[in-house]
Write an enzyme that holds these catalytic residues in place. Structure first.
Site, short mmCIF file in Angstrom:
data_model
loop_
_atom_site.label_atom_id
_atom_site.label_comp_id
_atom_site.label_asym_id
_atom_site.label_seq_id
_atom_site.Cartn_x
_atom_site.Cartn_y
_atom_site.Cartn_z
N CYS A 1 -5.91 -29.97 -7.29
CA CYS A 1 -6.94 -29.93 -8.33
C CYS A 1 -7.45 -31.36 -8.62
O CYS A 1 -8.06 -31.96 -7.76
CB CYS A 1 -6.43 -29.23 -9.58
SG CYS A 1 -7.75 -28.71 -10.71
N HIS B 1 -5.15 -24.23 -7.20
CA HIS B 1 -3.76 -24.44 -7.60
C HIS B 1 -2.85 -23.53 -6.78
O HIS B 1 -2.71 -22.34 -7.10
CB HIS B 1 -3.59 -24.10 -9.09
CG HIS B 1 -4.19 -25.09 -10.02
ND1 HIS B 1 -3.50 -26.20 -10.47
CD2 HIS B 1 -5.41 -25.15 -10.58
CE1 HIS B 1 -4.28 -26.89 -11.29
NE2 HIS B 1 -5.45 -26.28 -11.36
N GLU C 1 0.33 -23.45 -6.82
CA GLU C 1 1.46 -23.03 -7.66
C GLU C 1 1.10 -21.88 -8.59
O GLU C 1 1.98 -21.26 -9.19
CB GLU C 1 1.99 -24.23 -8.45
CG GLU C 1 1.19 -24.63 -9.68
CD GLU C 1 -0.08 -25.42 -9.38
OE1 GLU C 1 -0.75 -25.82 -10.35
OE2 GLU C 1 -0.40 -25.62 -8.18
#
Length: 205
Positions: A80, A186, A188
Site C-alpha cells: 500500500c 493489502h 494481509e
C-alpha cells in the site's frame, strides 16, 4: 526472521499476524541491527506519502534500507503506502521524493467513470501482466485482492510492472524489480489469495 519496518505508519500488527500464520517469525522494528539480521523485509503503510518519507527520514531508515535493499540485495515487499514509497516521487500534498527504487511517480487516481468514488476501497480483481512472477505462484489470474488508496503508481517504463487493476482505467497494482517487490493492495487483508502471495514472497524471494 522477517523484519517488518516500523516507521510509525501502517497496520503493523495485521501484517505481523499474517506472517506468523504462515509459519515465519515477524519482528516489528526500526532497529538497524534487527533489520540487518532479518532474512526478508516488509515495508507496510497506511497514510500520506509525505508523512511516510518524513518518518523514514526521522528514524534514519532511508540510508539503512538503501544499504540493505540496494547494496546487499535483501528482498523487500512494499504494501500500500509502502509500495508507493518505492517510487520516484508523489504528487500527494505537493511534490515529495520517494525512495526511487522503482522508476515511476505516484499520482492521484482519476477514474474515467465519474460514478466511481475515490478513494478506491474494496475488493477488485488483479490482472497478472507477468504471471511468471513468483508472487503469483498458485494464484489464478483475476483473483480478488483488497484495495484502499487514493493515489497510484504510474506504469514503470522499466518493465517492473507485474500486475494491474482496473478502476475506471488500469493502474499498476504490483511490481517486481529484482529483489524489490510491491503491491498496492493489502495481501494481509485479502484472504487466501493474499496469504498465498505473501507466502510466495516469504518462501521464494
Amino acid at each position: 526472521m522477517i523484519g517488518i519496518v516500523d516507521y510509525g505508519l501502517g497496520n503493523l500488527t495485521s501484517v505481523a499476524g499474517a506472517v506468523s500464520k504462515l509459519g515465519f517469525e515477524p519482528h516489528i522494528t526500526s532497529d538497524a541491527d534487527t533489520l540487518a539480521a532479518s532474512d526478508k523485509l516488509i515495508l507496510p503503510g497506511v497514510g500520506a506519502f509525505p508523512d511516510g518519507m518524513a518518518n523514514l527520514a526521522n528514524r534514519g531508515l532511508i540510508d539503512i534500507l538503501g544499504d540493505l535493499v540496494i547494496k546487499q540485495r535483501k528482498p523487500i515487499l512494499g504494501i500500500c503506502l509502502g509500495f508507493q514509497l518505492l517510487g520516484l516521487s508523489s504528487e500527494e500534498f505537493g511534490h515529495t521524493p520517494g525512495l526511487g527504487w522503482i522508476d515511476a511517480t505516484v499520482t492521484r487516481l482519476k477514474p474515467t467513470d465519474t460514478a466511481l468514488r475515490v478513494p478506491h476501497v474494496g475488493w477488485n480483481d488483479l490482472t497478472q501482466t507477468k504471471p511468471d512472477c513468483i508472487l503469483f505462484d498458485g494464484i489464478a489470474d483475476q483473483s480478488l485482492f483488497y484495495f484502499v488508496h487514493t493515489f497510484h503508481m504510474e506504469t514503470p517504463p522499466d518493465g517492473s510492472q507485474v500486475g494491474t487493476c482496473d478502476y475506471g482505467g488500469a493502474f499498476t497494482a504490483a511490481v517486481q524489480k529484482g529483489n524489490v517487490f510491491g503491491t498496492q493492495f493489502h495481501p494481509e487483508k485479502s484472504q487466501q489469495a493474499g496469504l498465498t502471495l505473501l507466502g510466495n514472497f516469504l518462501e521464494k524471494a
